[in-house]
Design a protein around this motif. Structure first.
Motif, mmCIF file in Angstrom:
data_model
loop_
_atom_site.group_PDB
_atom_site.id
_atom_site.type_symbol
_atom_site.label_atom_id
_atom_site.label_comp_id
_atom_site.label_asym_id
_atom_site.label_seq_id
_atom_site.Cartn_x
_atom_site.Cartn_y
_atom_site.Cartn_z
ATOM 1 N N THR A 268 0.809 -1.223 0.000
ATOM 2 C CA THR A 268 0.000 0.000 0.000
ATOM 3 C C THR A 268 0.844 1.276 0.000
ATOM 4 N N HIS A 269 2.154 1.136 0.105
ATOM 5 C CA HIS A 269 3.022 2.321 0.169
ATOM 6 C C HIS A 269 3.792 2.556 -1.126
ATOM 7 N N LYS A 270 3.552 1.736 -2.132
ATOM 8 C CA LYS A 270 4.231 1.913 -3.409
ATOM 9 C C LYS A 270 3.758 3.200 -4.082
ATOM 10 N N GLY A 271 4.706 4.081 -4.415
ATOM 11 C CA GLY A 271 4.367 5.331 -5.077
ATOM 12 C C GLY A 271 3.685 6.338 -4.183
ATOM 13 N N GLN A 272 3.655 6.083 -2.862
ATOM 14 C CA GLN A 272 2.987 6.971 -1.914
ATOM 15 C C GLN A 272 4.013 7.737 -1.082
ATOM 16 N N ARG A 273 3.557 8.843 -0.509
ATOM 17 C CA ARG A 273 4.435 9.636 0.346
ATOM 18 C C ARG A 273 4.886 8.837 1.562
ATOM 19 N N ALA A 291 14.326 -8.536 -0.475
ATOM 20 C CA ALA A 291 13.158 -9.326 -0.882
ATOM 21 C C ALA A 291 13.325 -10.749 -0.372
ATOM 22 N N PHE A 292 12.223 -11.412 -0.093
ATOM 23 C CA PHE A 292 12.268 -12.780 0.412
ATOM 24 C C PHE A 292 12.505 -13.743 -0.745
ATOM 25 N N ARG A 293 13.468 -14.636 -0.540
ATOM 26 C CA ARG A 293 13.779 -15.670 -1.520
ATOM 27 C C ARG A 293 13.885 -16.997 -0.775
ATOM 28 N N GLY A 294 12.868 -17.834 -0.919
ATOM 29 C CA GLY A 294 12.851 -19.078 -0.168
ATOM 30 C C GLY A 294 12.812 -18.766 1.314
ATOM 31 N N SER A 295 13.751 -19.329 2.069
ATOM 32 C CA SER A 295 13.828 -19.018 3.494
ATOM 33 C C SER A 295 14.899 -17.975 3.775
ATOM 34 N N GLY A 296 15.400 -17.323 2.700
ATOM 35 C CA GLY A 296 16.412 -16.290 2.843
ATOM 36 C C GLY A 296 15.926 -14.960 2.293
ATOM 37 N N ALA A 297 16.862 -14.022 2.097
ATOM 38 C CA ALA A 297 16.508 -12.692 1.596
ATOM 39 C C ALA A 297 17.601 -12.176 0.673
ATOM 40 N N THR A 298 17.185 -11.497 -0.388
ATOM 41 C CA THR A 298 18.103 -10.923 -1.366
ATOM 42 C C THR A 298 17.967 -9.411 -1.361
ATOM 43 N N LYS A 303 18.909 2.193 -5.795
ATOM 44 C CA LYS A 303 19.178 3.197 -6.819
ATOM 45 C C LYS A 303 18.692 2.772 -8.198
ATOM 46 N N GLY A 304 18.951 1.518 -8.565
ATOM 47 C CA GLY A 304 18.612 1.071 -9.904
ATOM 48 C C GLY A 304 17.223 0.487 -10.051
ATOM 49 N N GLN A 305 16.522 0.286 -8.917
ATOM 50 C CA GLN A 305 15.207 -0.338 -8.970
ATOM 51 C C GLN A 305 14.170 0.561 -8.307
ATOM 52 N N ASN A 306 13.087 0.827 -9.018
ATOM 53 C CA ASN A 306 12.033 1.669 -8.486
ATOM 54 C C ASN A 306 11.332 0.949 -7.330
ATOM 55 N N SER A 309 8.270 -1.184 -7.777
ATOM 56 C CA SER A 309 8.343 -2.535 -8.339
ATOM 57 C C SER A 309 8.768 -3.569 -7.299
ATOM 58 N N TRP A 310 9.000 -3.119 -6.086
ATOM 59 C CA TRP A 310 9.380 -4.049 -5.030
ATOM 60 C C TRP A 310 8.216 -4.981 -4.703
ATOM 61 N N PRO A 311 8.500 -6.125 -4.083
ATOM 62 C CA PRO A 311 7.435 -7.070 -3.729
ATOM 63 C C PRO A 311 6.522 -6.515 -2.638
ATOM 64 N N SER A 312 5.458 -7.250 -2.354
ATOM 65 C CA SER A 312 4.453 -6.788 -1.392
ATOM 66 C C SER A 312 4.987 -6.718 0.032
#
Length: 320
Positions: A268-273, A291-298, A303-306, A309-312
């Motif tokens: 709910t915070h994507k593109g929001q103040r 971001a969550f990847r399996g039982s880990g995180a990446t 800077k390069g990713q808006n 576009s991040w996951p929920s």
């Protein structure tokens, strides 16, 4: 050969009918039809919900969990969980480790609508990747307390507590707290889970009023929760779009060295103040998004990713 095949088909049909009859034996046809129609995509897979039946008496009237509230200091609330009030339904949540029972309150005349809403809220807002990450992290760091802000009926809290981890489950809706009280007992997790009956955000002025003048529950800052444990913390914040209020209302959440990770419902915070404000604070206090990847995180590229576009769900980890 045809009669034999016909008999096999008939036996197969009878068996399937018996299975569905056992699952929905306590529900009338109208309610079953509505729930099955709306939840057909959620009736299969590892995260399915099944109504086990109506409950007309307390599962165990002598067992309820401890509920805490802040009244200048932490005090027990012995009124919110009434052992004399029977629950409405039991829902079993199928996990990899088996079935985890939940108790639901607040089902009234439109019980099919309320039950549907609670079930879909859990099935859509709850992410198995998030849950698996938290479980793995706590297994690897057993001296960490899990703080679940916006616990709802306790899907994640109960799983962690049943594994023996220390959990602080924070919820502001009375029906959810009452159900959680009994769910803790049903899962034999009373020694591992504390329930905090509050909303969390910017401190409410009622927190400094005399006890008799306070609203129940008033809003507290997340800072108050840190006094409930002297361990490190892993925090999950899922407060229906108010996650930024939890973070902005706390002075210690980001600057406290005991905070080892913060899971935020980001959708709910994507593109929001609100998202921009949280991103700025996390940057200032040295947290990177993952971001969550399996039982880990990446790690996510700020800077390069808006961020839109991040996951929920995003977990913010401190820069070591």
């Amino acid at each position: 050969m045809r009669p034999i095949k016909s008999k096999r088909c008939m036996l197969y049909g009878i068996c399937m009918l018996l299975v569905f009859s056992l699952v929905f034996i306590f529900l009338d046809e109208r309610k079953v039809s509505k729930i099955r129609q709306r939840l057909h995509i959620n009736l299969t897979g590892s995260d399915s919900f099944f109504v086990l039946g109506r409950v007309n008496k307390m599962l165990n009237s002598r067992r309820t969990a401890e509920v805490l509230q802040w009244r200048g200091k932490w005090e027990k609330n012995s009124e919110v969980c009434d052992p004399a009030r029977p629950p409405s339904s039991i829902v079993s949540y199928r996990l990899y480790s088996g079935k985890l029972p939940f108790v639901l309150y607040g089902v009234g005349n439109d019980e099919d609508e309320v039950l549907y809403r609670k079930m879909t809220e859990l099935s859509y807002r709850f992410s198995m990747k998030v849950d698996d990450y938290i479980s793995t992290y706590l297994d690897n760091h057993p001296s960490t307390t899990f703080i679940d802000i916006g616990a709802s009926i306790g899907v994640t809290s109960l799983r962690m507590a049943r594994k023996g981890h220390h959990v602080i489950s924070v919820e502001s809706e009375k029906d959810n707290v009452q159900g959680l009280c009994m769910s803790v007992a049903e899962n034999s997790a009373m020694n591992h889970l504390s329930i905090v009956y509050h909303s969390v955000g910017n401190e409410d002025f009622t927190s400094v009023l005399p006890n008799k003048e306070k609203s129940s529950p008033h809003t507290i800052s997340a800072d108050k929760l840190f006094s409930l444990s002297n361990q490190n913390f892993l925090v999950k914040i899922d407060t229906a779009g108010c996650e930024h209020s939890v973070i902005l209302g706390s002075k210690q959440l980001l600057m406290n060295k005991r905070t080892r990770g913060i899971v935020v419902a980001w959708e709910t915070h994507k593109g929001q103040r609100s998202g921009e404000e949280m991103l700025s604070l996390f940057n200032i206090w040295g947290f990177n998004p993952h971001a969550f990847r399996g039982s880990g995180a990446t790690r996510l590229d700020k800077k390069g990713q808006n961020p839109e576009s991040w996951p929920s769900d995003v977990i913010w980890l401190p820069i070591e």
